[in-house]
Enzyme design. Structure first.
Site, mmCIF file in Angstrom:
data_model
loop_
_atom_site.group_PDB
_atom_site.id
_atom_site.type_symbol
_atom_site.label_atom_id
_atom_site.label_comp_id
_atom_site.label_asym_id
_atom_site.label_seq_id
_atom_site.Cartn_x
_atom_site.Cartn_y
_atom_site.Cartn_z
ATOM 1 N N ASP A 135 0.859 -1.176 0.000
ATOM 2 C CA ASP A 135 0.000 0.000 0.000
ATOM 3 C C ASP A 135 0.903 1.236 0.000
ATOM 4 O O ASP A 135 2.129 1.139 0.098
ATOM 5 C CB ASP A 135 -0.885 -0.049 1.250
ATOM 6 C CG ASP A 135 -1.783 1.158 1.394
ATOM 7 O OD1 ASP A 135 -2.416 1.551 0.396
ATOM 8 O OD2 ASP A 135 -1.845 1.724 2.500
ATOM 9 N N LYS B 151 -11.836 5.997 -3.268
ATOM 10 C CA LYS B 151 -12.333 7.212 -2.618
ATOM 11 C C LYS B 151 -13.815 7.478 -2.873
ATOM 12 O O LYS B 151 -14.512 7.985 -1.988
ATOM 13 C CB LYS B 151 -11.476 8.418 -3.035
ATOM 14 C CG LYS B 151 -9.991 8.254 -2.694
ATOM 15 C CD LYS B 151 -9.778 7.693 -1.283
ATOM 16 C CE LYS B 151 -8.302 7.475 -0.994
ATOM 17 N NZ LYS B 151 -8.076 6.633 0.192
#
Length: 275
Positions: A15, A56
């Protein structure tokens, strides 16, 4: 032809925010708060952190589905948020995120040295994020200036489904030329990111202290007294329990020891899907 278990790791899929850059994962969190505020809807930092790790747009949709946030929105607009409303918030979120990403672009202390060591031991470094490509391009550019360049990057909008689906992790496997998912380890500071790795059939490592779950700066983390730190570790371990990470460590700097252990387990014939 016969199937043979891999005997050692070939790649680490990492990540970004809270894992390699942006200790405490502040860049996305604060912008969610600011984006909602532009619609006169209050969202706390703690609320904004809840769905972290998702793409998002999905993150904003999940926030809008929380009853207390939906009610605040209804009081302002006379209705609960629709997908069009989510898109409007997302469209405001994006330029704010791009504008301010540099504020939280520092590498996590020790990460560069750790990753250099992994590469020296033959590991490829893949990466993926809940950021869309337009934001990731900026994140990657800033990281490169600080010395970190991943071998491959997959943004959340470059696959049909983001986390917790496995698509981004698997896209790294294909791009890096890895011949077995069991020869990969996924490292992340969020539950969706660990689920991504699990569903991709990889070894998984959850980061307890550098990311979203603890939500502190590096200085704040270092300043915690031992009792408070241990209590926070227990809380965060419990938070990750349902996603079943194979390992939980404080920061990426403990990853080399995990890599050594995984290689020993692979050599014994153990596979990540079986544990």
């Amino acid at each position: 032809m016969n199937y043979k278990n891999p005997t050692h790791l070939q790649a680490a899929i990492l990540d970004w925010a809270g894992t390699v850059v942006d200790f405490g994962s502040f860049a996305p969190t604060q912008i969610f708060v600011e984006a909602f505020a532009e619609f006169d809807v209050e969202v706390s930092i703690e609320e904004a952190r809840g769905p972290m790790g998702m793409g998002k747009w999905d993150h904003i949709r999940t926030l809008c589905d929380q009853p207390q946030i939906a009610e605040r929105y209804r009081k302002v607009f006379g209705r609960t948020p629709t997908d069009d409303d989510v898109t409007a918030i997302y469209q405001r979120f994006m330029p704010l995120q791009i504008e301010k990403i540099a504020v939280h672009s520092a590498l996590i202390p020790g990460a560069l040295e750790t990753l250099t060591g992994l590469r020296q031991n033959g590991l490829k470094i893949g990466s993926c994020s809940g950021y869309p490509k337009v934001v990731m391009d900026k994140v990657v550019e800033l990281a490169a200036k600080n010395g970190y360049v991943a071998d491959h990057v997959v943004a959340t909008d470059e696959t049909p489904n983001g986390r917790p689906w496995p698509a981004q992790a698997l896209a790294n496997v294909i791009a890096l030329g890895i011949d077995d998912v069991a020869a990969c380890v996924k490292v992340d500071d969020t539950v969706p990111g660990i689920l991504e790795g699990r569903r991709a059939g990889m070894w998984t490592v959850a980061l307890v202290c550098s990311g979203n779950a603890l939500g502190l700066t590096y200085e704040g983390y270092r300043a915690l007294d031992p009792n408070t730190l241990e209590a926070e570790r227990k809380r965060i371990h419990a938070m990750f329990e349902g996603s079943r990470p194979h390992y939980l460590i404080d920061t990426i700097n403990e990853l080399p020891g995990v890599i050594t252990d995984i290689n020993q387990r692979l050599a014994r014939g153990e596979m990540p899907q079986a544990v």
